[in-house]
Design a protein around this motif. Structure first.
Motif, PDB file in Angstrom:
ATOM      1  N   UNK A  10      20.742   8.454   7.169  1.00 36.84           N
ATOM      2  CA  UNK A  10      21.542   9.323   8.027  1.00 36.84           C
ATOM      3  C   UNK A  10      22.460  10.230   7.211  1.00 36.84           C
ATOM      4  N   UNK A  11      22.826   9.800   6.033  1.00 36.16           N
ATOM      5  CA  UNK A  11      23.603  10.661   5.135  1.00 36.16           C
ATOM      6  C   UNK A  11      22.719  11.709   4.463  1.00 36.16           C
ATOM      7  N   UNK A  12      21.475  11.323   4.168  1.00 36.30           N
ATOM      8  CA  UNK A  12      20.586  12.202   3.410  1.00 36.30           C
ATOM      9  C   UNK A  12      19.982  13.317   4.257  1.00 36.30           C
ATOM     10  N   UNK A  13      19.646  13.019   5.524  1.00 36.58           N
ATOM     11  CA  UNK A  13      18.943  13.999   6.361  1.00 36.58           C
ATOM     12  C   UNK A  13      19.711  15.313   6.479  1.00 36.58           C
ATOM     13  N   UNK A  14      20.999  15.315   6.910  1.00 40.90           N
ATOM     14  CA  UNK A  14      21.701  16.599   7.002  1.00 40.90           C
ATOM     15  C   UNK A  14      21.989  17.224   5.648  1.00 40.90           C
ATOM     16  N   UNK A  15      22.158  16.398   4.629  1.00 44.02           N
ATOM     17  CA  UNK A  15      22.447  16.943   3.302  1.00 44.02           C
ATOM     18  C   UNK A  15      21.243  17.715   2.768  1.00 44.02           C
ATOM     19  N   UNK A  16      20.054  17.142   2.876  1.00 43.45           N
ATOM     20  CA  UNK A  16      18.830  17.816   2.416  1.00 43.45           C
ATOM     21  C   UNK A  16      18.566  19.066   3.253  1.00 43.45           C
ATOM     22  N   UNK A  80      33.131   1.451  13.740  1.00 42.58           N
ATOM     23  CA  UNK A  80      32.443   2.511  12.999  1.00 42.58           C
ATOM     24  C   UNK A  80      31.208   2.982  13.749  1.00 42.58           C
ATOM     25  N   UNK A  81      30.525   2.045  14.411  1.00 43.70           N
ATOM     26  CA  UNK A  81      29.307   2.389  15.156  1.00 43.70           C
ATOM     27  C   UNK A  81      29.590   3.448  16.215  1.00 43.70           C
ATOM     28  N   UNK A  82      30.604   3.205  17.053  1.00 46.96           N
ATOM     29  CA  UNK A  82      30.842   4.137  18.166  1.00 46.96           C
ATOM     30  C   UNK A  82      31.296   5.501  17.655  1.00 46.96           C
ATOM     31  N   UNK A  83      32.013   5.534  16.538  1.00 48.12           N
ATOM     32  CA  UNK A  83      32.459   6.825  15.995  1.00 48.12           C
ATOM     33  C   UNK A  83      31.307   7.573  15.331  1.00 48.12           C
ATOM     34  N   UNK A  84      30.384   6.860  14.720  1.00 49.12           N
ATOM     35  CA  UNK A  84      29.182   7.516  14.170  1.00 49.12           C
ATOM     36  C   UNK A  84      28.350   8.082  15.311  1.00 49.12           C
ATOM     37  N   UNK A  85      28.225   7.314  16.401  1.00 50.37           N
ATOM     38  CA  UNK A  85      27.469   7.806  17.558  1.00 50.37           C
ATOM     39  C   UNK A  85      28.102   9.075  18.125  1.00 50.37           C
ATOM     40  N   UNK A  86      29.422   9.115  18.176  1.00 44.54           N
ATOM     41  CA  UNK A  86      30.115  10.319  18.640  1.00 44.54           C
ATOM     42  C   UNK A  86      29.789  11.509  17.740  1.00 44.54           C
ATOM     43  N   UNK A  87      29.758  11.275  16.438  1.00 41.19           N
ATOM     44  CA  UNK A  87      29.488  12.353  15.479  1.00 41.19           C
ATOM     45  C   UNK A  87      28.085  12.916  15.636  1.00 41.19           C
ATOM     46  N   UNK A  88      27.086  12.028  15.682  1.00 37.50           N
ATOM     47  CA  UNK A  88      25.701  12.512  15.756  1.00 37.50           C
ATOM     48  C   UNK A  88      25.381  13.079  17.140  1.00 37.50           C
ATOM     49  N   UNK A 113      26.109  20.987   8.294  1.00 39.58           N
ATOM     50  CA  UNK A 113      25.295  19.819   7.951  1.00 39.58           C
ATOM     51  C   UNK A 113      25.970  18.967   6.878  1.00 39.58           C
ATOM     52  N   UNK A 114      26.616  19.636   5.914  1.00 45.70           N
ATOM     53  CA  UNK A 114      27.375  18.892   4.911  1.00 45.70           C
ATOM     54  C   UNK A 114      28.503  18.104   5.581  1.00 45.70           C
ATOM     55  N   UNK A 115      29.146  18.728   6.550  1.00 51.64           N
ATOM     56  CA  UNK A 115      30.235  18.046   7.244  1.00 51.64           C
ATOM     57  C   UNK A 115      29.723  16.824   8.000  1.00 51.64           C
ATOM     58  N   UNK A 116      28.524  16.907   8.557  1.00 49.33           N
ATOM     59  CA  UNK A 116      27.962  15.739   9.249  1.00 49.33           C
ATOM     60  C   UNK A 116      27.765  14.589   8.273  1.00 49.33           C
ATOM     61  N   UNK A 117      27.238  14.886   7.101  1.00 53.61           N
ATOM     62  CA  UNK A 117      27.067  13.845   6.084  1.00 53.61           C
ATOM     63  C   UNK A 117      28.403  13.195   5.741  1.00 53.61           C
ATOM     64  N   UNK A 118      29.430  14.014   5.545  1.00 56.35           N
ATOM     65  CA  UNK A 118      30.729  13.487   5.135  1.00 56.35           C
ATOM     66  C   UNK A 118      31.405  12.697   6.252  1.00 56.35           C
ATOM     67  N   UNK A 119      31.244  13.138   7.496  1.00 59.08           N
ATOM     68  CA  UNK A 119      31.832  12.400   8.624  1.00 59.08           C
ATOM     69  C   UNK A 119      31.209  11.017   8.757  1.00 59.08           C
ATOM     70  N   UNK A 120      29.885  10.954   8.700  1.00 61.83           N
ATOM     71  CA  UNK A 120      29.208   9.656   8.787  1.00 61.83           C
ATOM     72  C   UNK A 120      29.619   8.786   7.606  1.00 61.83           C
ATOM     73  N   UNK A 121      29.757   9.404   6.432  1.00 68.19           N
ATOM     74  CA  UNK A 121      30.170   8.667   5.240  1.00 68.19           C
ATOM     75  C   UNK A 121      31.536   8.027   5.387  1.00 68.19           C
ATOM     76  N   UNK A 122      32.476   8.721   6.014  1.00 63.33           N
ATOM     77  CA  UNK A 122      33.812   8.165   6.234  1.00 63.33           C
ATOM     78  C   UNK A 122      33.728   6.866   7.027  1.00 63.33           C
TER      79      UNK A 122
END
Length: 509
Positions: A10-16, A80-88, A113-122
């Motif tokens: 999930x971190x790699x998909x938006x980054x690539x 963390x799960x519910x906040x990741x779900x909110x992000x995606x 897309x970079x921001x999505x990677x970083x949000x999920x990473x947090x």
């Protein structure tokens, strides 16, 4: 799902995909960005379906040492799960909302897309310094989105946003270095159960507070938010209000409360005082705004104050309610900014007085706008009611004065939101250009309908969101209770209560 690195994927998909957007045409970049965010949303659904409620606290874990002292450690609990779900969930909607961007489209999509990677990473990071990297790097794409694709005052707003949020985090980094040396580990789950010396906890709590308070944002370090919202493009405002503000609340829950429980009890009065001022002051400021985005931005500060009040009440209802308010606010404030963007794209002004009577020529738009307005007010049956009710119930157990003052935010919120809706949707149509605006198109339906469904789902069946977080809330309560001697009392705004009264057993069902 055992052993499958879904979080890394999930971190790699938006980054690539973001790197790909830099090398293709504008039209292809839009398609690629939308596809990547939809893939990540699908992965988020898989994550949700495979999360074992009632199972291990930390799931989907993976760990690999990068070099000495720094590990690639990922894993999530229910919060963390519910906040990741909110992000995606919000990211594909943000891409759809970016149709008006017509310059440097590839770079714009790459930034999102970079921001999505970083949000999920947090939310997924389990190493102290990995969290810090994701937490701080998230500033960069939002800084660029505001500074490059924002409004007329975008440079001022972007610098203010960057400096406010960066300066507070310097102290947090210093505190993290000390914590790693003291505990001999940078593993976040281990640190959440580690008992730091009481004297050191106060300084550590204040260092983290300097960062998280700005990120929320709490009064009086909130002034960067209205400027950032007004100047940001629509999608930038959606993701800023929807997810980035939640990083401060997540930080309090992940670090301040479990790692520094004694200091959290000591400084609860400070959080309560700032929360009460914020609810009343920013609600009154929102009442007099003539710019729609500024009004919604100030309402965000008031809602985040209800989050902090519930969170530091140290009981089940307050903690669960604060998380639910964060989720609801992420959906509702994002939807309100989308509603502003819909009519801004047609008339190119955010001035409230330029509209009126839109329910005549835009009835479908007016219906969606009404739903999100009512959710913001906290109407029963919408997501806003569940979180605010639980937060205020938790606050009342800590202090009746706290509940009374923060409860005025519900009344004032109804005042400024209904006043806004009346001026936009009802009344006479005095402006011919506003009266000629067409109703929602298919793209705008695709943006607003999913959020409307989520708002109603959360309001009608909140248990589906409360169940994953319940065990984690109990862990935090146990950490807070364990630091207080038997019979010790906590003074909160002049209302002393023993910890066993402040942390009643049983969750909200």
């Amino acid at each position: 799902m055992n052993g499958f690195p879904i979080l890394s994927l999930m971190l790699a998909v938006p980054l690539v995909a973001g790197l790909g957007c830099l090398a293709v045409s504008a039209k292809t970049a839009r398609t690629l960005a939308l596809a990547a965010t939809l893939i990540n949303f699908a992965l988020g659904v898989v994550l949700w379906l495979n999360f074992d409620i009632g199972g291990a606290q930390w799931q989907f874990q993976q760990s690999k040492q990068v070099f000495a002292g720094f590990d690639w450690k990922l894993g999530i609990d229910g919060i963390a799960l519910v906040l990741i779900e909110l992000s995606v969930f919000l990211m594909p909607i943000c891409i759809l909302a970016s149709h008006a961007i017509d310059k440097r489209v590839g770079e714009y999509m790459a930034a999102f897309l970079l921001m999505e990677t970083l949000m999920i990473g947090v939310f997924a990071a389990q190493d102290l310094f990995l969290f810090y990297i994701f937490f701080e790097a998230g500033l960069i794409p939002m800084y660029l989105i505001i500074g490059v694709w924002g409004g007329a005052e975008r440079i001022y707003a972007s610098y203010k946003f960057f400096l406010y949020t960066l300066l507070g985090s310097v102290l947090m980094l210093i505190a993290m270095i000390w914590m790693a040396q003291e505990a001999g580990t940078t593993d976040i789950p281990t640190l959440m159960a580690y008992d730091f010396p009481a004297a050191a906890q106060k300084w550590l709590w204040l260092a983290f507070f300097a960062s998280f308070a700005v990120k929320m944002p709490m009064w009086p370090v909130h002034t960067w938010l209205p400027d950032a919202h007004v100047q940001a493009p629509t999608a930038g405002s959606v993701i800023l209000a929807g997810v980035l503000l939640k990083m401060g609340g997540y930080g309090f829950i992940r670090f301040s409360l479990p790692m520094f429980p004694a200091a959290s009890g000591t400084f609860a009065w400070l959080v309560f005082a700032l929360s009460m001022v914020a609810v009343v002051y920013t609600s009154l400021v929102a009442l007099v705004q003539e710019d729609m985005k500024k009004l919604i931005a100030y309402s965000s500060v008031a809602h985040m104050a209800i989050v902090t009040a519930g969170m530091f009440a140290f009981n089940t209802q307050g903690l669960e309610g604060s998380i639910m308010v964060m989720l609801s606010h992420g959906l509702v404030s994002g939807a309100l900014f989308l509603c502003v963007g819909v009519i801004y794209d047609r008339l190119h002004t955010r001035e409230i007085s330029r509209y009126g009577g839109l329910s005549i020529n835009m009835p479908k738009y007016a219906l969606f706008f009404m739903l999100f307005t009512m959710a913001s007010v906290g109407l029963p049956g919408t997501s806003g009611f569940v979180g605010e009710f639980l937060s205020l119930a938790g606050a009342y157990q800590a202090s009746s004065w706290l509940a009374f003052v923060t409860g005025t935010g519900v009344i004032l919120g109804a005042g400024y939101m209904l006043y806004l809706y009346r001026r936009i949707a009802f009344g006479e149509q005095n402006n011919a250009d506003a009266a000629a605006m067409p109703d929602l198109n298919a793209r705008e339906w695709a943006m607003l309908a999913p959020i409307a469904a989520a708002v109603l789902w959360m309001g009608v069946y909140p248990e589906s969101f409360l169940a994953p977080i319940r065990d984690d809330v109990r862990f935090i309560e146990a950490r807070l209770a364990a630091t207080r001697p038997a019979g010790d009392a906590q003074l909160q705004l002049g209302v002393p209560k023993p910890m066993d009264e402040l942390a009643p057993h049983g969750g909200a069902h």
